[in-house]
Design an enzyme around this catalytic site. Structure first.
Site, mmCIF file in Angstrom:
data_model
loop_
_atom_site.group_PDB
_atom_site.id
_atom_site.type_symbol
_atom_site.label_atom_id
_atom_site.label_comp_id
_atom_site.label_asym_id
_atom_site.label_seq_id
_atom_site.Cartn_x
_atom_site.Cartn_y
_atom_site.Cartn_z
ATOM 1 N N ASP A 249 0.854 -1.177 0.000
ATOM 2 C CA ASP A 249 0.000 0.000 0.000
ATOM 3 C C ASP A 249 0.893 1.230 0.000
ATOM 4 O O ASP A 249 1.662 1.452 0.941
ATOM 5 C CB ASP A 249 -0.919 0.005 1.226
ATOM 6 C CG ASP A 249 -1.811 1.238 1.266
ATOM 7 O OD1 ASP A 249 -2.670 1.382 0.387
ATOM 8 O OD2 ASP A 249 -1.612 2.083 2.169
ATOM 9 N N GLU A 333 -1.724 -1.362 -6.101
ATOM 10 C CA GLU A 333 -2.948 -0.742 -6.573
ATOM 11 C C GLU A 333 -2.661 0.078 -7.821
ATOM 12 O O GLU A 333 -1.587 0.674 -7.963
ATOM 13 C CB GLU A 333 -3.528 0.161 -5.483
ATOM 14 C CG GLU A 333 -4.890 0.739 -5.804
ATOM 15 C CD GLU A 333 -5.444 1.585 -4.676
ATOM 16 O OE1 GLU A 333 -6.582 2.069 -4.795
ATOM 17 O OE2 GLU A 333 -4.723 1.768 -3.666
ATOM 18 N N CYS A 395 -13.097 -4.211 5.587
ATOM 19 C CA CYS A 395 -12.493 -4.887 6.733
ATOM 20 C C CYS A 395 -11.814 -6.157 6.244
ATOM 21 O O CYS A 395 -12.436 -6.995 5.580
ATOM 22 C CB CYS A 395 -13.557 -5.212 7.776
ATOM 23 S SG CYS A 395 -12.949 -6.197 9.169
ATOM 24 N N CYS A 398 -13.708 -9.460 8.199
ATOM 25 C CA CYS A 398 -15.048 -9.937 7.837
ATOM 26 C C CYS A 398 -15.498 -9.455 6.464
ATOM 27 O O CYS A 398 -16.610 -9.792 6.037
ATOM 28 C CB CYS A 398 -16.062 -9.497 8.892
ATOM 29 S SG CYS A 398 -16.289 -7.692 8.984
ATOM 30 N N CYS A 414 -14.104 -1.645 12.788
ATOM 31 C CA CYS A 414 -15.160 -2.234 11.978
ATOM 32 C C CYS A 414 -16.440 -2.310 12.810
ATOM 33 O O CYS A 414 -16.445 -2.831 13.933
ATOM 34 C CB CYS A 414 -14.742 -3.621 11.496
ATOM 35 S SG CYS A 414 -16.006 -4.449 10.504
ATOM 36 N N CYS A 417 -17.560 -6.475 13.030
ATOM 37 C CA CYS A 417 -16.854 -7.449 13.873
ATOM 38 C C CYS A 417 -16.074 -6.803 15.007
ATOM 39 O O CYS A 417 -15.550 -7.515 15.871
ATOM 40 C CB CYS A 417 -15.920 -8.306 13.029
ATOM 41 S SG CYS A 417 -14.616 -7.379 12.186
ATOM 42 N N ASP A 424 -3.347 1.670 6.801
ATOM 43 C CA ASP A 424 -2.456 1.225 5.730
ATOM 44 C C ASP A 424 -2.262 -0.291 5.746
ATOM 45 O O ASP A 424 -2.224 -0.929 4.688
ATOM 46 C CB ASP A 424 -1.108 1.937 5.849
ATOM 47 C CG ASP A 424 -1.238 3.439 5.697
ATOM 48 O OD1 ASP A 424 -2.188 3.879 5.030
ATOM 49 O OD2 ASP A 424 -0.397 4.181 6.259
#
Length: 468
Positions: A249, A333, A395, A398, A414, A417, A424
């Protein structure tokens, strides 16, 4: 026809009329050598099978005579490129005639015979032809829609460079130190004083040389060779046959964050040397234009920027080499850096200008470029996830998608969960998982004997839409 009808595009002049315009109006001579043979397009150098083109860059220290001759060479290449650009532009705008590389080379012959530009004969003809070839390649990129229209080169603004093909230099390998030797350029009597920081592949002859002079006054020679690069051994997860993967990332708080939590700090070189740069800029502003003292300050500024560039390039080179050696699959990415660097306007323009400066300093484009060619060299796979994949908001535990977050939010919880995520690290884990999904999807469709491709882009796979 309605008023909204598109205007007809002008047609190009061809045939005998085009030849007459080139000869009489543009001063381009006819084909005299082999005029009875049909003209065929020139073919570029084709590398041998199982080899890679690799560039080795060395610094050299020219003598006064060599520096003077190289200065004339840089100026002649710049002049020929500008004249070729003007010739091709005027030929179309005024006469609707297409002028290509072959015509500019014939025009170069006429320029060298003219009394006003007889000084072009002091420079190697192959170097001038290569300058015209680079101009032709620039036009090719423009016609494909991947680059802008070529611009004129300016002394002191454009890069001083000259390219020598195999007939424009002499290479003698040192029998005692294989991979090093003597390089003698055309129109020069003495070989260059090259500092061989590393050796070239033994027994190879450079395909092409590029001599450059940067703003700091340093001279470099870049040698292009054909080299057989052995792929690295496959990297597997310990205890299994699954390829070892890593998600990267890219950011500004940390330059790169890996999925295991490792972070590469942002060097922030421009901020580190900002005070010194500002002081030198103030000194430059006080100097009289055209004076020697002003030129000295400009050299000091150029040397400082060269230091920043060298430190940044060395940091990225070491980091990308380590990543490629340790992992089989690397996932990044698909960033639109041009969009991120859009101009700052209106309210908050100062903050956006600072953000643009930080993105420039991070050199994401250089990092991705190094990953791409090193994966090709060493048999690795680079997976480029779609830019619209919600790596930050999803997330990693989950797979629930959260709300949009400001850049200042570095941690979030989150709501499904209750897991607390580092922004990052969570993005890097999501990128790794999505990248491996794409990797296995492509690998499942390959024949048993075929290896995985070097680059896998989600945007080029219709069936591989990013999962929410």
């Amino acid at each position: 026809m309605g008023g909204s009808a598109e205007k007809a595009k002008p047609k190009a002049v061809t045939g005998e009329q085009a030849k007459r315009i080139k000869r009489e109006a543009l001063g381009i001579g006819d084909r005299r050598k082999h005029h009875t043979r049909k003209a065929t397009p020139l073919k570029g150098h084709v590398k041998e099978p199982d080899t890679q083109h690799r560039l080795y860059r060395f610094r050299f220290y020219p003598t006064e005579e060599q520096a003077e001759q190289l200065g004339r060479t840089f100026g002649a290449c710049r002049w020929v490129c500008n004249e070729g650009l003007a010739l091709r532009s005027n030929a179309w705008e005024q006469h609707r005639v297409n002028v290509g590389f072959a015509e500019t080379c014939r025009a170069l012959t006429g320029w060298k015979r003219s009394e006003e530009t007889v000084w072009l004969g002091e420079v190697s003809s192959t170097v001038l032809q290569q300058s015209l070839r680079h101009l032709d390649q620039a036009f090719g990129r423009f016609f494909k829609g991947v680059a802008r229209y070529p611009k004129r080169k300016r002394k002191g603004r454009s890069r001083d460079t000259a390219t020598y093909v195999r007939t424009g230099f002499k290479w003698v390998e040192d029998p005692e130190r294989t991979g090093t030797g003597l390089i003698t350029l055309a129109k020069q009597a003495r070989p260059l004083d090259v500092r061989w920081s590393r050796a070239l592949p033994a027994g190879t002859v450079p395909v092409r040389l590029s001599v450059t002079r940067d703003r700091a006054g340093r001279y470099f020679v870049s040698t292009l060779v054909e080299e057989r690069i052995a792929p690295l051994p496959a990297a597997f997860v310990p205890g299994s046959r699954a390829p070892k993967a890593v998600g990267l990332d890219l950011g500004l708080a940390s330059l790169v964050t890996l999925d295991d939590g490792t972070k590469l700090d942002h060097p922030r070189l421009l901020r580190r040397y900002a005070e010194k740069l500002a002081r030198l800029q103030r000194e430059l502003h006080k100097k009289v234009r055209g004076s020697r003292n002003r030129q000295k300050v400009r050299q000091r500024i150029a040397r400082l920027y060269a230091l920043i560039s060298d430190v940044r390039r060395d940091l990225l080179d070491q980091f990308t080499t380590r990543l490629v050696r340790e992992n089989q699959v690397l996932v990044v990415e698909d960033l639109s850096i041009v969009t991120l660097l859009r101009a700052s306007r209106g309210k908050g323009r100062r903050r956006k200008a600072k953000l643009n400066e930080a993105i420039f300093d991070a050199a994401w484009g250089e990092l991705l470029r190094q990953l791409r060619y090193k994966c090709e060299w060493y048999g690795r796979t680079l997976v480029v996830v779609d830019r619209f994949f919600p790596s930050t908001r999803r997330c990693s535990a989950c797979h629930a998608k959260g709300p949009k977050m400001d850049v200042s939010v570095r941690e979030w919880t989150c709501t499904e969960c209750g897991v607390v995520h580092d922004r990052d690290v969570n993005a890097a884990v999501n990128l790794r998982d999505e990248g491996m999904r794409l990797y296995w999807l492509v690998a499942a469709g390959l024949p048993p004997e075929r290896k995985s491709p070097t680059v896998i882009k989600a945007s080029e796979l219709k069936e591989c839409l990013p999962t929410a």
